[in-house]
Design an enzyme around this catalytic site. Sequence first.
Site, mmCIF file in Angstrom:
data_model
loop_
_atom_site.group_PDB
_atom_site.id
_atom_site.type_symbol
_atom_site.label_atom_id
_atom_site.label_comp_id
_atom_site.label_asym_id
_atom_site.label_seq_id
_atom_site.Cartn_x
_atom_site.Cartn_y
_atom_site.Cartn_z
ATOM 1 N N ASN A 210 42.008 -31.075 -102.752
ATOM 2 C CA ASN A 210 41.769 -30.945 -101.320
ATOM 3 C C ASN A 210 42.405 -30.759 -100.047
ATOM 4 O O ASN A 210 43.384 -30.117 -100.701
ATOM 5 C CB ASN A 210 41.077 -32.091 -100.949
ATOM 6 C CG ASN A 210 41.847 -32.677 -101.694
ATOM 7 O OD1 ASN A 210 42.684 -33.341 -100.521
ATOM 8 N ND2 ASN A 210 41.470 -33.825 -102.683
ATOM 9 N N ASP A 279 36.277 -36.362 -106.445
ATOM 10 C CA ASP A 279 34.585 -37.225 -106.545
ATOM 11 C C ASP A 279 33.974 -36.332 -107.644
ATOM 12 O O ASP A 279 32.926 -37.001 -108.461
ATOM 13 C CB ASP A 279 33.291 -37.105 -105.191
ATOM 14 C CG ASP A 279 34.038 -37.668 -104.485
ATOM 15 O OD1 ASP A 279 34.610 -38.711 -104.345
ATOM 16 O OD2 ASP A 279 33.902 -37.436 -103.170
ATOM 17 N N LYS A 289 42.864 -18.602 -119.546
ATOM 18 C CA LYS A 289 42.302 -17.811 -117.906
ATOM 19 C C LYS A 289 40.796 -17.201 -118.095
ATOM 20 O O LYS A 289 41.252 -16.260 -119.523
ATOM 21 C CB LYS A 289 43.185 -17.275 -117.983
ATOM 22 C CG LYS A 289 43.289 -16.429 -116.364
ATOM 23 C CD LYS A 289 43.747 -15.429 -115.677
ATOM 24 C CE LYS A 289 43.301 -14.342 -114.323
ATOM 25 N NZ LYS A 289 43.699 -13.734 -113.369
ATOM 26 N N PHE A 323 40.487 -45.830 -98.026
ATOM 27 C CA PHE A 323 40.306 -45.016 -96.706
ATOM 28 C C PHE A 323 38.990 -44.377 -96.282
ATOM 29 O O PHE A 323 38.592 -44.384 -97.330
ATOM 30 C CB PHE A 323 41.184 -44.010 -97.055
ATOM 31 C CG PHE A 323 42.979 -44.334 -96.105
ATOM 32 C CD1 PHE A 323 43.381 -43.805 -94.918
ATOM 33 C CD2 PHE A 323 43.309 -45.582 -96.547
ATOM 34 C CE1 PHE A 323 44.698 -44.157 -94.966
ATOM 35 C CE2 PHE A 323 45.105 -45.873 -96.169
ATOM 36 C CZ PHE A 323 45.495 -45.298 -94.797
ATOM 37 N N LYS A 337 31.810 -48.151 -97.004
ATOM 38 C CA LYS A 337 32.051 -47.972 -97.531
ATOM 39 C C LYS A 337 32.809 -49.475 -97.852
ATOM 40 O O LYS A 337 33.242 -50.710 -98.982
ATOM 41 C CB LYS A 337 33.441 -47.623 -97.447
ATOM 42 C CG LYS A 337 34.089 -46.755 -98.814
ATOM 43 C CD LYS A 337 34.947 -45.623 -97.904
ATOM 44 C CE LYS A 337 35.759 -44.964 -99.550
ATOM 45 N NZ LYS A 337 36.654 -43.896 -99.103
ATOM 46 N N LYS A 341 32.673 -51.347 -101.798
ATOM 47 C CA LYS A 341 33.369 -51.292 -102.839
ATOM 48 C C LYS A 341 34.208 -52.551 -102.550
ATOM 49 O O LYS A 341 35.596 -52.666 -102.935
ATOM 50 C CB LYS A 341 34.131 -50.169 -102.240
ATOM 51 C CG LYS A 341 33.007 -48.520 -102.708
ATOM 52 C CD LYS A 341 34.333 -47.098 -102.631
ATOM 53 C CE LYS A 341 33.335 -46.172 -102.772
ATOM 54 N NZ LYS A 341 33.755 -44.941 -102.997
#
Length: 403
Positions: A210, A279, A289, A323, A337, A341
């Site tokens: 990301n 995730d 490869k 976060f 969240k 959590k």
Amino acid sequence: MVKGKNILLAVSGGIAAFKAAALTSKFVQAGANVKVIMTQSSKEFVTPLTFQALSRQSVYEDTFTEPDPTKIAHIDVADWADVVLVAPATANVIAKLAHGISDDMLTTTLLATTAPIYLAPAMNVNMYAKPVVQRNIMTLKEDGYIVIDGGEGYLACGWTGKGRMAEPEDLLKILHKHFQQDTGRLTGKKVVITAGPTQERIDPVRFFTNHSSGKMGYALAQAVKEYGGQVTLISGPTSLTPPAGVKVVNVESAEEMYEAVMNHFDQADIVIKAAAVADYRPKETFDQKRKKQPGEWSIEMERTMDILKTLGEQKSSQLLVGFAAESEQVEMYARNKLESKNLDLIVANNILQEGAGFKSDTNIIMTIASDGTKKEYPMLSKDEVAYRILDDIISYAQRRDVL
């Protein structure tokens, strides 16, 4: 917090020198003792008399002017300072400091001082973006200088962009924070921070990842260290240099990050989960490869371990901070969240908002604590955001009588 402190303000030759005059006044009004060093070129913008009147102190202009024969001026003022602030810090002064050049009163004094040195860069946006300037800034950071990123906006040259010096009010707040660190607000506390992205391997040359740069997590590590805490920084792959004195655990995948966090969780007082952990990961990976083939290639994905949820289920006395980087309905998702959590506090931001996304040097956040306390902040540098987050964590701990 600056009352009674000795602040050496070093002014170099840029139009933002006029802000240094306002800053001098603010420091004096706050009770600080201020002495000013000026480069020759800075006097083209503001006169020494201005700073003398505002600081009520003589202004240092020339290395070879020695008004007191019992002292060497640049050594005396270097020893006098509790902290040094270079504002504005031009590209020229940054280059000199990065290469150890001491050819005037300012650079000679800065080489001689053992006080912490803060730099507030100010220059044209194109100058600021030049690789050589960025290399010099990185060199100074690695040498222990603290660089205060300015904001983006209209510049005196007519351009609009990054390069604007931080405002006097923000610089005053930063030095308030600096001296607040003397209280050791996290002394003896063990803080685990995760930072950066993870990489989920497909084959030896491909992976999913990301856009996280790790800047927020690394800024938090630096701030915790300066507040007296013992930091373990668990970092995904980044190009950043870790703060000095911080224990670093390098990981790549979500699974490796999970294992590293769990290895340190029991001993932690605070866990700040700033990393952008994948995730999902490929269900099948390849040792060689994978060659290009006709047609499409579909990759089946499987869930990774939810690290934050696991920590929330297993925590005992630890303060757990998460976060929420969202692109819509930010507060709603953040509150969900926070509750689902079992977090103590969550830091939320809109990744689509200008100045708040991944890789940016700034952020725009809100913090929400499990006791309902909510704070919203304007766009600030990530270094400043880190202090705000820590202050909110400490305030929450005080309300709950923990830590």
